[in-house]
Enzyme design. Structure first.
Site, mmCIF file in Angstrom:
data_model
loop_
_atom_site.group_PDB
_atom_site.id
_atom_site.type_symbol
_atom_site.label_atom_id
_atom_site.label_comp_id
_atom_site.label_asym_id
_atom_site.label_seq_id
_atom_site.Cartn_x
_atom_site.Cartn_y
_atom_site.Cartn_z
ATOM 1 N N ASN A 6 44.272 34.618 43.539
ATOM 2 C CA ASN A 6 44.157 33.986 42.228
ATOM 3 C C ASN A 6 43.060 34.696 41.449
ATOM 4 O O ASN A 6 42.427 35.630 41.937
ATOM 5 C CB ASN A 6 43.864 32.491 42.383
ATOM 6 C CG ASN A 6 44.028 31.738 41.074
ATOM 7 O OD1 ASN A 6 45.038 31.895 40.383
ATOM 8 N ND2 ASN A 6 43.051 30.943 40.694
ATOM 9 N N ASP B 246 48.418 33.326 41.873
ATOM 10 C CA ASP B 246 49.304 34.410 41.471
ATOM 11 C C ASP B 246 50.164 34.893 42.628
ATOM 12 O O ASP B 246 51.237 35.433 42.416
ATOM 13 C CB ASP B 246 48.496 35.562 40.892
ATOM 14 C CG ASP B 246 48.071 35.291 39.463
ATOM 15 O OD1 ASP B 246 48.713 35.840 38.551
ATOM 16 O OD2 ASP B 246 47.131 34.511 39.253
ATOM 17 N N ARG C 196 50.064 35.843 29.846
ATOM 18 C CA ARG C 196 49.475 35.954 31.188
ATOM 19 C C ARG C 196 49.690 34.620 31.887
ATOM 20 O O ARG C 196 50.170 33.661 31.303
ATOM 21 C CB ARG C 196 47.994 36.351 31.145
ATOM 22 C CG ARG C 196 47.201 36.066 29.919
ATOM 23 C CD ARG C 196 46.942 34.603 29.678
ATOM 24 N NE ARG C 196 46.398 33.951 30.858
ATOM 25 C CZ ARG C 196 46.501 32.664 31.103
ATOM 26 N NH1 ARG C 196 47.171 31.879 30.273
ATOM 27 N NH2 ARG C 196 45.966 32.126 32.173
ATOM 28 N N GLY C 197 49.373 34.604 33.178
ATOM 29 C CA GLY C 197 49.718 33.461 34.008
ATOM 30 C C GLY C 197 51.004 33.786 34.742
ATOM 31 O O GLY C 197 52.013 34.156 34.113
#
Length: 351
Positions: free
Chosen positions: A253, A243, A55-56
């Site tokens: 985000n 994001d 993730r990220g």
């Protein structure tokens, strides 16, 4: 730019590329267990992205690029072009909000369309995925330089961060957490306050874990304690990732980021967003145009099978929220910083 410290670690890696397979550190199990999952094809990579093994936003994009490379590596001798196109479609559906995913896939698709044979595609797509990974690390190092120019601290400061934006979420070093690493390297960091970040607890499970491993002073706090920390005067900056960033400077985000921006403005504390330029989507006019992913209610009702709420209670579980540009003091990318972001400043990044 701020001077670069020679005493630098890129942090714990989230992925390992072996040419014929991609290994991903299963971040769902941290900090209790360090377990690597082997993804040997595009569909396996896509499933890992959907299931939040990785993730990220930057790490998602890099993983997807390796997924395309694996599709070429394992394509059959028949219609190999159709197989790679299908792999790109599968990867594109894995997470809808992270624009880095689509940016990485578009970059891989351009290389793919220039290839005339499967052998050429296999070699060139693998090389492009590695290059994308290396570019992300270089971008993170540059962002840390620009962020320190904006902060301009003359003595050690404390900062507060949300979710996980470190080496685990990127190609190494980190975005917002990379800024924190740089402050620490330059002996300008007093302490990091890390929101636990419900419901996936990326702050407690991942950020606190990363910082502790790297001997960076960190205090873990409940999300609801952020206002009290700001009111105490302990922190000078709120530093978060993103994001997706729109043309006017609105930022999507991790859920809870908007709360922090409102609190920071009330307490007259700086609010900084740190993200690579690949996170900026100039095709979207404002945050109202960003699709916000919602996930299963079980993520809020329970943790690893342990009930936290009555079974069947209705749950609102958006993964992201949108912070208006008017609450942001600076957006920092590898191309430079935009202070008090607006559409003019965001456009200037790309000219």
């Amino acid at each position: 730019m701020a001077g670069r410290s020679s005493n630098r670690s890129i942090g714990t890696v989230a992925m390992r590329w072996h040419g014929d397979r991609l290994e991903l550190l299963d971040q769902r199990l941290l900090p209790a267990e360090e377990h690597w999952i082997v993804a040997d094809g595009a569909s396996a990579v896509a499933q890992c992205i959907t299931d939040m093994v990785v993730r990220g936003a930057p790490a998602i994009g890099i993983s997807a690029a390796y997924g395309v490379a694996l599709a070429a590596r394992h394509a059959g001798g028949g219609d190999w072009q159709a197989e790679i196109k299908q792999a790109i479609r599968v990867l594109a559906k894995s997470r809808p909000t992270a624009v880095n995913l689509f940016w990485a896939l578009e970059r891989m698709e351009k290389v793919f369309h220039a290839c005339h044979s499967l052998d050429e595609a296999t070699d060139r797509l693998a090389a492009e995925a590695v290059r994308l990974h290396e570019d992300d690390l270089a971008a993170n190092l540059a962002m840390a330089d620009y962020a320190l120019e904006v902060m301009n601290p003359d003595k050690p400061i404390a900062v507060l961060t949300h979710c996980n934006t470190g080496a685990l979420a990127t190609g190494g070093y980190g975005t917002a957490l990379g800024v924190i690493r740089r402050l620490h390297e330059e002996k300008l960091l007093k302490r990091v306050y890390a929101d636990e970040t419900r419901p996936w607890l990326q702050g407690s499970r991942l950020t606190a874990w990363e910082l502790t491993r790297d001997h960076i002073p960190v205090t873990l706090n409940a999300d609801g304690a952020a206002a009290a920390i700001m009111a105490s005067g302990k922190v000078k900056w709120i530093v978060v990732g993103a994001d997706r960033i729109t043309a006017n400077g609105d930022v999507a985000n991790k859920i809870g980021t908007y709360n922090l921006a409102v609190l920071a403005r009330h307490h007259k504390i700086g609010f900084m967003v740190v993200a690579p330029s690949s996170t900026v989507d100039m095709s979207l006019e404002s945050g109202k145009d960003i699709p916000i992913e919602e996930r299963e209610g079980t993520e809020v009702r329970e943790i690893r099978g342990i009930p936290l709420a009555p079974a069947g209670v209705q749950v609102f579980n958006p993964v992201f929220d949108v912070t208006p540009a008017s609450l942001i003091d600076a957006i920092v990318t590898e191309k430079g910083a935009v202070r008090n972001p607006n559409i003019t400043g965001m456009r200037a990044l790309f000219t």
